[in-house]
Design an enzyme around this catalytic site. Structure first.
Site, PDB file in Angstrom:
ATOM      1  CG  ASP A  33      -2.042   0.974   1.133  1.00  0.00           C
ATOM      2  OD1 ASP A  33      -3.206   0.539   1.073  1.00  0.00           O
ATOM      3  OD2 ASP A  33      -1.767   2.195   1.144  1.00  0.00           O
ATOM      4  CG  ASN A  88     -12.015  -0.497   4.148  1.00  0.00           C
ATOM      5  OD1 ASN A  88     -12.364  -0.915   5.250  1.00  0.00           O
ATOM      6  ND2 ASN A  88     -10.843   0.084   3.955  1.00  0.00           N
ATOM      7  N   GLY A  94     -14.926   3.495   4.100  1.00  0.00           N
ATOM      8  CA  GLY A  94     -13.539   3.821   3.818  1.00  0.00           C
ATOM      9  C   GLY A  94     -13.025   3.341   2.484  1.00  0.00           C
ATOM     10  CD  GLN A  95     -14.789  -0.287  -2.256  1.00  0.00           C
ATOM     11  OE1 GLN A  95     -15.927  -0.491  -1.811  1.00  0.00           O
ATOM     12  NE2 GLN A  95     -14.317  -0.952  -3.295  1.00  0.00           N
ATOM     13  CB  SER A  96     -10.525   5.571  -1.371  1.00  0.00           C
ATOM     14  OG  SER A  96      -9.366   4.772  -1.228  1.00  0.00           O
ATOM     15  CG  HIS A 101      -8.737  -2.882  -2.304  1.00  0.00           C
ATOM     16  ND1 HIS A 101      -9.689  -2.187  -3.028  1.00  0.00           N
ATOM     17  CD2 HIS A 101      -8.526  -2.171  -1.179  1.00  0.00           C
ATOM     18  CE1 HIS A 101     -10.034  -1.099  -2.359  1.00  0.00           C
ATOM     19  NE2 HIS A 101      -9.356  -1.069  -1.225  1.00  0.00           N
ATOM     20  CG  LEU A 102      -7.766  -9.373   1.927  1.00  0.00           C
ATOM     21  CD1 LEU A 102      -8.956  -9.143   2.857  1.00  0.00           C
ATOM     22  CD2 LEU A 102      -7.553 -10.875   1.716  1.00  0.00           C
ATOM     23  CG  HIS A 103      -6.859  -2.838   3.224  1.00  0.00           C
ATOM     24  ND1 HIS A 103      -6.078  -1.725   3.035  1.00  0.00           N
ATOM     25  CD2 HIS A 103      -8.071  -2.534   2.681  1.00  0.00           C
ATOM     26  CE1 HIS A 103      -6.779  -0.783   2.407  1.00  0.00           C
ATOM     27  NE2 HIS A 103      -7.987  -1.242   2.192  1.00  0.00           N
TER      28      HIS A 103
HETATM   29  P1  DGP Z   1      -9.516   1.573   0.391  1.00  0.00           P
HETATM   30  O1  DGP Z   1      -9.487   2.917   1.083  1.00  0.00           O
HETATM   31  O2  DGP Z   1     -10.013   0.454   1.261  1.00  0.00           O
HETATM   32  O3  DGP Z   1     -10.266   1.664  -0.928  1.00  0.00           O
HETATM   33  O4  DGP Z   1      -8.002   1.228   0.055  1.00  0.00           O
HETATM   34  C1  DGP Z   1      -7.333   1.754  -1.040  1.00  0.00           C
HETATM   35  C2  DGP Z   1      -5.884   1.711  -0.706  1.00  0.00           C
HETATM   36  O5  DGP Z   1      -5.163   1.905  -1.903  1.00  0.00           O
HETATM   37  C3  DGP Z   1      -5.421   2.798   0.255  1.00  0.00           C
HETATM   38  O6  DGP Z   1      -4.980   2.189   1.473  1.00  0.00           O
HETATM   39  C4  DGP Z   1      -4.271   3.474  -0.457  1.00  0.00           C
HETATM   40  C5  DGP Z   1      -3.956   2.550  -1.595  1.00  0.00           C
HETATM   41  N1  DGP Z   1      -3.505   3.217  -2.787  1.00  0.00           N
HETATM   42  C6  DGP Z   1      -4.124   4.264  -3.406  1.00  0.00           C
HETATM   43  N2  DGP Z   1      -3.428   4.602  -4.507  1.00  0.00           N
HETATM   44  C7  DGP Z   1      -2.379   3.751  -4.593  1.00  0.00           C
HETATM   45  C8  DGP Z   1      -1.313   3.604  -5.537  1.00  0.00           C
HETATM   46  O7  DGP Z   1      -1.187   4.310  -6.535  1.00  0.00           O
HETATM   47  N3  DGP Z   1      -0.407   2.623  -5.276  1.00  0.00           N
HETATM   48  C9  DGP Z   1      -0.516   1.806  -4.183  1.00  0.00           C
HETATM   49  N4  DGP Z   1       0.445   0.895  -4.016  1.00  0.00           N
HETATM   50  N5  DGP Z   1      -1.501   1.910  -3.292  1.00  0.00           N
HETATM   51  C10 DGP Z   1      -2.431   2.877  -3.499  1.00  0.00           C
END
Ligand code: DGP
Length: 115
Positions: A33, A88, A94-96, A101-103
């Protein structure tokens, strides 16, 4: 299901946006991340574009299981004794990024209830 050109995670799958990839097979890609919330923070994504975990589970119960299996394998490889896995779903949770995707988070203690 096709990859989507304006989806950030589809572009990472295609190699059009660089990422620190820690695992890859035909169905799953895992990468660090960009804004880590723990010493180890890895995102695991399916190589098909689906909006969220529920849509993924409906599309393929096997594929969502593959994410969980890969998360366990990566946690072992990273030497994590305990870890947290999170999907999320929806912006209010909090999903963006709207590619499922699985954290996988580890390397520090985690509180419960989550924030
Ligand atoms: P969520 O908020 O659950 O949708 O998680 C999205 C995640 O994606 C957030 O923790 C940050 C990560 N993220 C956003 N942009 C990028 C990127 O360009 N590269 C990587 N490696 N992670 C990213």
């Amino acid at each position: 299901m096709e990859l989507v050109s304006d989806c950030l995670f589809c572009r990472i799958i295609e190699g059009n946006i660089p990422a620190d990839i820690v695992f890859r097979n035909d169905n799953v890609v895992a990468f660090r991340d960009i804004t880590p919330q723990a010493p180890t923070h890895i995102l695991l994504i399916p190589t098909v574009h689906v909006e969220n975990a529920a849509a993924l589970a409906n599309l393929s119960p096997t594929l969502i299981s593959e994410l969980m299996i890969a998360a366990g394998d990566i946690a072992s490889q990273q030497g994590l004794e305990g870890y947290r896995t999170v999907f999320n779903t929806g912006s209010s949770a909090g999903q963006s990024v709207f590619h499922a995707h699985l954290h996988l988070l580890g390397g520090r203690p985690f509180a419960w209830p989550p924030g």
